[in-house]
Design a protein around this motif. Structure first.
Motif, PDB file in Angstrom:
ATOM      1  N   LYS A   1     -31.504  34.103  62.170  1.00 40.65           N
ATOM      2  CA  LYS A   1     -30.606  33.465  63.044  1.00 40.65           C
ATOM      3  C   LYS A   1     -30.632  34.227  64.315  1.00 40.65           C
ATOM      4  O   LYS A   1     -30.453  33.952  65.452  1.00 40.65           O
ATOM      5  CB  LYS A   1     -29.392  33.076  62.506  1.00 40.65           C
TER       6      LYS A   1
ATOM      7  N   ALA B   1     -30.411  34.795  50.919  1.00 44.22           N
ATOM      8  CA  ALA B   1     -29.251  34.402  51.874  1.00 44.22           C
ATOM      9  C   ALA B   1     -29.036  35.085  52.813  1.00 44.22           C
ATOM     10  O   ALA B   1     -28.731  34.819  54.115  1.00 44.22           O
ATOM     11  CB  ALA B   1     -28.254  34.091  50.807  1.00 44.22           C
TER      12      ALA B   1
ATOM     13  N   LYS C   1     -16.013  30.594  52.398  1.00 39.58           N
ATOM     14  CA  LYS C   1     -17.419  30.610  52.348  1.00 39.58           C
ATOM     15  C   LYS C   1     -18.048  31.450  51.096  1.00 39.58           C
ATOM     16  O   LYS C   1     -17.201  32.443  50.759  1.00 39.58           O
ATOM     17  CB  LYS C   1     -17.658  31.354  53.712  1.00 39.58           C
TER      18      LYS C   1
ATOM     19  N   ALA D   1     -20.425  37.666  57.171  1.00 38.77           N
ATOM     20  CA  ALA D   1     -21.185  37.543  58.411  1.00 38.77           C
ATOM     21  C   ALA D   1     -20.124  37.114  59.447  1.00 38.77           C
ATOM     22  O   ALA D   1     -19.145  36.839  59.186  1.00 38.77           O
ATOM     23  CB  ALA D   1     -22.227  36.729  58.172  1.00 38.77           C
TER      24      ALA D   1
ATOM     25  N   ASN E   1     -22.169  34.790  53.293  1.00 38.97           N
ATOM     26  CA  ASN E   1     -21.691  34.100  54.809  1.00 38.97           C
ATOM     27  C   ASN E   1     -20.027  34.782  54.887  1.00 38.97           C
ATOM     28  O   ASN E   1     -19.658  34.879  55.922  1.00 38.97           O
ATOM     29  CB  ASN E   1     -21.809  32.511  54.574  1.00 38.97           C
ATOM     30  N   SER E   2     -19.549  34.813  53.900  1.00 43.06           N
ATOM     31  CA  SER E   2     -18.180  35.286  53.929  1.00 43.06           C
ATOM     32  C   SER E   2     -17.852  36.633  54.852  1.00 43.06           C
ATOM     33  O   SER E   2     -16.687  36.964  55.185  1.00 43.06           O
ATOM     34  CB  SER E   2     -17.313  35.488  52.507  1.00 43.06           C
TER      35      SER E   2
ATOM     36  N   LEU F   1     -29.595  34.529  57.102  1.00 49.41           N
ATOM     37  CA  LEU F   1     -28.686  34.880  58.289  1.00 49.41           C
ATOM     38  C   LEU F   1     -29.218  35.821  59.236  1.00 49.41           C
ATOM     39  O   LEU F   1     -29.196  35.518  60.476  1.00 49.41           O
ATOM     40  CB  LEU F   1     -27.527  35.548  57.615  1.00 49.41           C
TER      41      LEU F   1
ATOM     42  N   GLU G   1     -18.380  35.032  62.112  1.00 42.24           N
ATOM     43  CA  GLU G   1     -18.184  33.526  62.047  1.00 42.24           C
ATOM     44  C   GLU G   1     -19.296  33.064  63.072  1.00 42.24           C
ATOM     45  O   GLU G   1     -19.794  31.652  62.417  1.00 42.24           O
ATOM     46  CB  GLU G   1     -16.913  33.454  62.787  1.00 42.24           C
TER      47      GLU G   1
ATOM     48  N   TRP H   1     -20.400  34.210  49.592  1.00 40.82           N
ATOM     49  CA  TRP H   1     -21.068  35.596  50.120  1.00 40.82           C
ATOM     50  C   TRP H   1     -22.705  35.171  50.091  1.00 40.82           C
ATOM     51  O   TRP H   1     -22.968  34.659  49.315  1.00 40.82           O
ATOM     52  CB  TRP H   1     -20.829  36.761  48.746  1.00 40.82           C
TER      53      TRP H   1
ATOM     54  N   VAL I   1     -22.679  32.453  61.246  1.00 35.68           N
ATOM     55  CA  VAL I   1     -22.524  31.605  60.178  1.00 35.68           C
ATOM     56  C   VAL I   1     -22.745  30.115  60.562  1.00 35.68           C
ATOM     57  O   VAL I   1     -23.439  29.236  60.111  1.00 35.68           O
ATOM     58  CB  VAL I   1     -21.379  31.742  59.441  1.00 35.68           C
ATOM     59  N   GLU I   2     -22.374  29.683  61.626  1.00 35.44           N
ATOM     60  CA  GLU I   2     -22.196  28.354  62.360  1.00 35.44           C
ATOM     61  C   GLU I   2     -23.497  28.323  63.248  1.00 35.44           C
ATOM     62  O   GLU I   2     -23.603  26.962  63.337  1.00 35.44           O
ATOM     63  CB  GLU I   2     -20.834  28.209  63.127  1.00 35.44           C
TER      64      GLU I   2
END
Ligand SMILES: *Cc1c(COP(=O)(O)O)cnc(C)c1O
Length: 548
Positions: free
Chosen positions: A237, A230, A3, A10, A7-8, A234, A12, A5, A15-16
């Motif tokens: 969400k 980015a 993934k 955050a 996301n790497s 996140l 899991e 960054w 991210v999904e």
């Protein structure tokens, strides 16, 4: 799958996830999609939209805040205070029982509270003896990949000191995978430049800003998180649905109207000068051992004889923040001039310049003009006037200067039509602010009379009687001075008299309209000075009726 960054780093599960929220807010479509009520709730019939869910991120508000902080709208998330930004960061990045945040105590307590709620650990790198940050220790302690974010509060609450820009950027640079969260809740009170202008350049920098402190909106709840788009994606969400209610959005938009910004700036200046007065005077208090330097709207104190001091504070009904159990210190917020004077009395400091709150503010918005006015009868340094009519600005400056009062006045008016609404409405707003500043008029001179003399002669008499009356005698030889129609000169004083509740009599003779109008404004300023002024030590209301 590798993934990218951020996301790497955050969680899991986050991210999904996709962003919750059924829609972005009401459009002009027939909305049968959100189980709303078709009618406005009583009693706000006429206010549209209350029956509809707001947008998740109200577009106009996001644009206004992005403009205020100098970032792009996609680099900003607005929520219920900066606090909600902190909550979202923890939720999106910290896995319970595994990940950590780093803080530098003594600092704002909510970072740890959010970590506790999320089940994240807290790595602490305390400030040193002078409350300075230990940058190498912070960098070292944040190295493990499980430390997801470093909270740097600058100016720091409760110590009041700041990190340098270089130090913050050094931390960002040394920890490129880690989020560096700079909490700038008090930056408006500081000389330091906000790091907001590094968003877009430094990918792991996050800046928190709030409307609660400098913009007086603590009770409304509004704060911003500034970051790389980015990261914002996140956080959106985990942001709960519809955090900004429509009345909240309206209130914030009104409070940040372009015309209001001059008053905000003036209040900030006043807080900063009062911070100095408070700190200097507190240093003289027998209860105070150390006053720590502050870039914020509070000062931290090391005190002695605490029991006696707290007894006095109770006697004066003054509350301060007691941090004795954690830092052995107390924190005092900077209030209005009068409030600070009371606090100083409680601290047993009597020898300090008398200041008072003879301050009046009016905000007046119609389809024709948007005005804010702040009058300070006892501080002439607070003067800034912007109406868009050069000559008129100059005239208002005459009243301020000769009247011995601070005047901040800013107006966005329909000057594309003519000057009429701008002059009339600012006069009404100015009169209302003056009246408010006078309060119950106790101790004032009430009357003023002057005959300034050069080639133009204006006689001015003023009685702050509470009853509006305006008499104007004079013939102008031209119909305009610059963009200012001369007929607006008598109309100005008529409007001023109306909201101030004053009798204003003016007699002007001359052969140059510019000089004649100037003589009127100067004369009214001069006549207002003794009328507004406090006479001796008297606290009497200068009327046999006992009220004015
Ligand atoms: C007051 C404060 C906040 C909270 O701001 P809100 O926008 O009211 O949530 C955040 N950080 C610090 C350091 C504060 O002192």
């Amino acid at each position: 799958m590798t993934k990218t960054w951020p996301n790497s780093i955050a969680r899991e599960a986050i991210v999904e996830m996709s962003v919750y929220s059924a829609r972005g807010g009401a459009t002009d479509a027939l909305h049968l999609d959100a189980n709303e009520n078709p009618y406005a709730p009583p009693p706000v019939v006429g206010v549209s939209g209350y029956n509809r869910y707001p947008a998740q991120q109200p577009e106009k508000l996001v644009q206004r805040l992005a403009g205020l902080y100098g970032v792009k709208p996609e680099q900003l998330m607005v929520g219920r205070g900066a606090d909600e930004g902190i909550e979202c960061l923890l939720r999106a990045f910290c896995e319970a029982g595994k990940d950590s945040i780093l803080t530098c105590p003594p600092t704002f307590g909510y970072y740890k509270t959010c970590a506790d709620i999320q089940g994240a650990n807290v790595v602490e790198v305390p400030l040193n003896g002078d409350y300075a940050w230990d940058i190498p220790a912070i960098i070292k302690a944040a190295k493990p990949a499980t430390v997801k974010m470093v909270f740097l509060c600058s100016p720091n609450n409760p110590t009041g000191n700041s990190l340098t820009r270089e130090a913050i950027l050094e931390v960002c640079d040394a920890l490129p995978e880690t989020l560096i969260v700079v909490d700038e809740a008090y930056i408006e009170f500081s000389e330091q430049e906000s790091l907001a202008n590094q968003i877009g350049t430094v990918r792991n920098l996050i800046v928190l800003r709030t409307l609660s402190k400098a913009y007086a909106l603590a009770g409304v709840r509004g704060g911003s998180l500034l970051a790389d788009p980015a990261i914002i994606q996140l956080l959106l969400k985990v942001l709960p649905p519809y955090p900004i209610g429509r009345p909240v959005e309206t209130t914030i938009m009104n409070a940040l109207a372009p015309s209001a910004m001059a008053v905000h700036a003036q209040r900030l200046e006043e807080t900063i000068s009062e911070r100095k007065r408070l700190a200097d005077a507190l240093a003289q208090s027998d209860y105070v051992e150390t006053v720590y330097p502050s870039d914020a709207n509070f000062v931290l104190l090391k005190i002695n004889n605490a029991e006696a001091l707290f007894a006095r504070l109770r006697e004066f009904n003054v509350k301060i923040r007691d941090y004795r159990s954690t830092t052995g210190r107390v924190r005092v917020s900077v209030g209005s001039p009068d409030e600070n004077t009371i606090a100083l009395q409680a601290f047993g400091v009597s020898k300090q310049a008398k200041r008072s709150d003879r301050i009046g503010e009016t905000f007046r918005k119609t389809n024709e003009t948007d005005i804010s006015v702040r009058v300070n009868l006892d501080d002439i340094s607070q003067t800034k006037i912007q109406t868009g009519i050069g000559f008129y600005d100059h005239m208002l400056e005459q009243i301020s200067k000769h009247g011995g009062m601070g005047l901040t006045l800013s107006c966005e008016g329909d000057l594309h039509i003519d000057a009429h609404h701008t002059v009339e409405d600012t006069a009404l707003a100015f009169g209302a602010a003056l009246k408010q500043a006078l309060g119950d008029k106790a101790g004032i001179g009430r009357y003023g009379y002057v005959i300034p003399m050069d080639e133009t002669q204006a006689q001015v008499a003023i009685d702050l009687s509470g009853r509006p009356a305006a008499v104007f005698r004079g013939e102008f030889p031209t119909d305009h001075v610059g963009d200012f129609p001369v007929e607006m000169c008598p109309h100005f004083f008529e409007s001023l008299a109306q909201t101030l509740g004053a009798a204003i009599h003016i007699d002007v003779k001359g052969d140059n309209s510019h000089h004649m109008i100037e003589a009127c404004f100067k004369g009214v300023g001069r006549a207002l000075r003794p009328a507004l002024g406090i006479v001796g030590d008297s606290n009497e209301i200068p009327s046999t009726k006992g009220t004015l």
